[in-house]
Design a protein around this motif. Sequence first.
Motif, PDB file in Angstrom:
ATOM      1  N   GLU A 110      10.809  12.528   3.866  1.00 61.89           N
ATOM      2  CA  GLU A 110       9.635  13.408   3.802  1.00 61.89           C
ATOM      3  C   GLU A 110       8.593  12.909   2.802  1.00 61.89           C
ATOM      4  OE1 GLU A 110      10.232  17.881   4.118  1.00 61.89           O
ATOM      5  OE2 GLU A 110      12.211  17.164   3.484  1.00 61.89           O
ATOM      6  N   ILE A 111       9.045  12.498   1.615  1.00 61.09           N
ATOM      7  CA  ILE A 111       8.102  12.016   0.603  1.00 61.09           C
ATOM      8  C   ILE A 111       7.487  10.703   1.062  1.00 61.09           C
ATOM      9  CG2 ILE A 111       7.841  11.214  -1.789  1.00 61.09           C
ATOM     10  CD1 ILE A 111      10.075  13.240  -2.521  1.00 61.09           C
ATOM     11  N   ALA A 112       8.316   9.800   1.559  1.00 67.72           N
ATOM     12  CA  ALA A 112       7.817   8.505   2.043  1.00 67.72           C
ATOM     13  C   ALA A 112       6.779   8.697   3.144  1.00 67.72           C
ATOM     14  CB  ALA A 112       8.973   7.639   2.533  1.00 67.72           C
ATOM     15  N   ASN A 113       7.024   9.631   4.059  1.00 64.54           N
ATOM     16  CA  ASN A 113       6.063   9.890   5.142  1.00 64.54           C
ATOM     17  C   ASN A 113       4.744  10.406   4.603  1.00 64.54           C
ATOM     18  OD1 ASN A 113       7.760   9.046   7.203  1.00 64.54           O
ATOM     19  ND2 ASN A 113       8.629  11.084   7.496  1.00 64.54           N
ATOM     20  N   ALA A 114       4.796  11.355   3.663  1.00 61.28           N
ATOM     21  CA  ALA A 114       3.561  11.894   3.081  1.00 61.28           C
ATOM     22  C   ALA A 114       2.797  10.799   2.348  1.00 61.28           C
ATOM     23  CB  ALA A 114       3.868  13.053   2.141  1.00 61.28           C
ATOM     24  N   LEU A 115       3.522   9.952   1.608  1.00 61.83           N
ATOM     25  CA  LEU A 115       2.873   8.852   0.897  1.00 61.83           C
ATOM     26  C   LEU A 115       2.208   7.882   1.878  1.00 61.83           C
ATOM     27  CD1 LEU A 115       5.553   8.039  -1.855  1.00 61.83           C
ATOM     28  CD2 LEU A 115       3.396   9.258  -2.174  1.00 61.83           C
ATOM     29  N   SER A 116       2.899   7.541   2.948  1.00 58.38           N
ATOM     30  CA  SER A 116       2.341   6.572   3.898  1.00 58.38           C
ATOM     31  C   SER A 116       1.132   7.138   4.650  1.00 58.38           C
ATOM     32  CB  SER A 116       3.412   6.107   4.888  1.00 58.38           C
ATOM     33  OG  SER A 116       3.775   7.153   5.754  1.00 58.38           O
ATOM     34  N   ARG A 117       1.095   8.461   4.850  1.00 60.00           N
ATOM     35  CA  ARG A 117      -0.032   9.084   5.547  1.00 60.00           C
ATOM     36  C   ARG A 117      -1.140   9.520   4.586  1.00 60.00           C
ATOM     37  NH1 ARG A 117       4.327  12.021   8.105  1.00 60.00           N
ATOM     38  NH2 ARG A 117       3.637  13.789   6.865  1.00 60.00           N
ATOM     39  N   HIS A 118      -0.911   9.302   3.274  1.00 61.17           N
ATOM     40  CA  HIS A 118      -1.874   9.701   2.236  1.00 61.17           C
ATOM     41  C   HIS A 118      -2.155  11.193   2.286  1.00 61.17           C
ATOM     42  CE1 HIS A 118      -3.503   5.311   2.463  1.00 61.17           C
ATOM     43  NE2 HIS A 118      -2.253   5.369   2.082  1.00 61.17           N
ATOM     44  N   GLU A 119      -1.096  11.995   2.470  1.00 61.28           N
ATOM     45  CA  GLU A 119      -1.225  13.441   2.602  1.00 61.28           C
ATOM     46  C   GLU A 119      -0.697  14.158   1.363  1.00 61.28           C
ATOM     47  OE1 GLU A 119      -0.673  13.894   7.422  1.00 61.28           O
ATOM     48  OE2 GLU A 119       0.965  14.514   6.119  1.00 61.28           O
ATOM     49  N   THR A 120      -1.325  15.259   1.048  1.00 60.75           N
ATOM     50  CA  THR A 120      -0.840  16.140  -0.008  1.00 60.75           C
ATOM     51  C   THR A 120       0.508  16.701   0.422  1.00 60.75           C
ATOM     52  OG1 THR A 120      -3.097  16.759  -0.629  1.00 60.75           O
ATOM     53  CG2 THR A 120      -1.330  18.273  -1.274  1.00 60.75           C
ATOM     54  N   PHE A 121       1.435  16.786  -0.527  1.00 61.23           N
ATOM     55  CA  PHE A 121       2.721  17.405  -0.220  1.00 61.23           C
ATOM     56  C   PHE A 121       3.144  18.270  -1.400  1.00 61.23           C
ATOM     57  CE2 PHE A 121       3.654  13.307  -2.105  1.00 61.23           C
ATOM     58  CZ  PHE A 121       4.715  13.546  -2.975  1.00 61.23           C
ATOM     59  N   SER A 122       4.015  19.238  -1.117  1.00 55.00           N
ATOM     60  CA  SER A 122       4.420  20.171  -2.162  1.00 55.00           C
ATOM     61  C   SER A 122       5.821  20.685  -1.898  1.00 55.00           C
ATOM     62  CB  SER A 122       3.441  21.346  -2.197  1.00 55.00           C
ATOM     63  OG  SER A 122       3.812  22.271  -3.183  1.00 55.00           O
ATOM     64  N   GLY A 123       6.608  20.788  -2.966  1.00 51.92           N
ATOM     65  CA  GLY A 123       7.911  21.429  -2.899  1.00 51.92           C
ATOM     66  C   GLY A 123       8.976  20.692  -2.115  1.00 51.92           C
ATOM     67  N   ILE A 124       8.857  19.377  -1.964  1.00 53.91           N
ATOM     68  CA  ILE A 124       9.904  18.612  -1.276  1.00 53.91           C
ATOM     69  C   ILE A 124      11.023  18.369  -2.288  1.00 53.91           C
ATOM     70  CG2 ILE A 124      10.531  16.470  -0.109  1.00 53.91           C
ATOM     71  CD1 ILE A 124       7.630  16.277   0.861  1.00 53.91           C
ATOM     72  N   VAL A 125      12.207  18.862  -1.979  1.00 54.58           N
ATOM     73  CA  VAL A 125      13.337  18.767  -2.902  1.00 54.58           C
ATOM     74  C   VAL A 125      14.125  17.491  -2.626  1.00 54.58           C
ATOM     75  CG1 VAL A 125      15.458  19.872  -3.713  1.00 54.58           C
ATOM     76  CG2 VAL A 125      13.488  21.268  -3.062  1.00 54.58           C
ATOM     77  N   THR A 126      14.397  16.760  -3.704  1.00 54.12           N
ATOM     78  CA  THR A 126      15.219  15.569  -3.619  1.00 54.12           C
ATOM     79  C   THR A 126      16.269  15.623  -4.725  1.00 54.12           C
ATOM     80  OG1 THR A 126      15.197  13.158  -3.417  1.00 54.12           O
ATOM     81  CG2 THR A 126      13.714  14.113  -5.057  1.00 54.12           C
ATOM     82  N   ALA A 127      17.401  15.000  -4.496  1.00 51.34           N
ATOM     83  CA  ALA A 127      18.489  14.963  -5.472  1.00 51.34           C
ATOM     84  C   ALA A 127      18.334  13.703  -6.310  1.00 51.34           C
ATOM     85  CB  ALA A 127      19.832  14.989  -4.757  1.00 51.34           C
ATOM     86  N   TRP A 128      17.969  13.864  -7.585  1.00 55.49           N
ATOM     87  CA  TRP A 128      17.672  12.726  -8.447  1.00 55.49           C
ATOM     88  C   TRP A 128      18.872  12.424  -9.337  1.00 55.49           C
ATOM     89  CZ3 TRP A 128      12.242  11.271  -8.582  1.00 55.49           C
ATOM     90  CH2 TRP A 128      12.041  10.030  -9.191  1.00 55.49           C
ATOM     91  N   PRO A 129      19.435  11.198  -9.242  1.00 49.04           N
ATOM     92  CA  PRO A 129      20.592  10.868 -10.074  1.00 49.04           C
ATOM     93  C   PRO A 129      20.200  10.719 -11.544  1.00 49.04           C
ATOM     94  CG  PRO A 129      19.886   8.946  -8.837  1.00 49.04           C
ATOM     95  CD  PRO A 129      19.025  10.092  -8.388  1.00 49.04           C
ATOM     96  N   ILE A 130      21.089  11.184 -12.416  1.00 50.22           N
ATOM     97  CA  ILE A 130      20.904  11.109 -13.856  1.00 50.22           C
ATOM     98  C   ILE A 130      22.088  10.314 -14.408  1.00 50.22           C
ATOM     99  CG2 ILE A 130      20.703  12.433 -16.000  1.00 50.22           C
ATOM    100  CD1 ILE A 130      18.388  12.990 -14.056  1.00 50.22           C
ATOM    101  N   ASP A 131      21.814   9.299 -15.212  1.00 49.27           N
ATOM    102  CA  ASP A 131      22.892   8.503 -15.808  1.00 49.27           C
ATOM    103  C   ASP A 131      23.892   9.424 -16.502  1.00 49.27           C
ATOM    104  OD1 ASP A 131      21.291   6.427 -14.979  1.00 49.27           O
ATOM    105  OD2 ASP A 131      20.931   5.603 -16.975  1.00 49.27           O
TER     106      ASP A 131
END
Length: 183
Positions: A110-131
């Motif tokens: 979802e984030i990659a698609n918004a970035l590639s289309r140069h579109e505003t995006f909001s509230g896309i949840v991703t699981a970010w690993p923490i050391d």
Amino acid sequence: LNDMAEGEIKAGHITVIKLGAGSTFALLVAFTEPAGVRTNAVSDSAKVSNPAEPQLQPRPFRFVWQTDAETHFTLASQEFGDLLGPKSVAVLGLSWAEIAKMLALDPSGEIANALSRHETFSGIVTAWPIDGLDQPLAIEMSGLPLLDSERRFGGFRGFGLCRDVERLRDLKSRKVAQSPVEP
């Protein structure tokens, strides 16, 4: 330049983030639950709660990020980088696609698609690993495309939001306990 203001309004806590500078800027507004909400929970440190004293709700953790036109992802502040740890920070500066692949972020794209289309995006949840953590943190990502005065795309600016304040508190406590003590 990026800037941020926070405060309380009748509806609750508000954060306004200015992204960009000059004639090319955007304002992002985030609302959270009202401060001073009463809770019936009793903390471990206090076995008796006084209902006349409202308990302040912990605030979510926010950070600002940006990309260039080729989606090379960087952080605008060091605090989230400190939280991530050195292994996860080492990938910053790479393109979003590279970071997402290396850290298993954005599996639905979802984030990659918004970035590639140069579109505003909001509230896309991703699981970010923490050391040092077995389970990643849930991070809500939002971003705006940056356009110059001739409407040429120049990248993105946005913010991340982690609402899991209990895990953040535990993580910060662990990091403080692990930091070397100066003699």
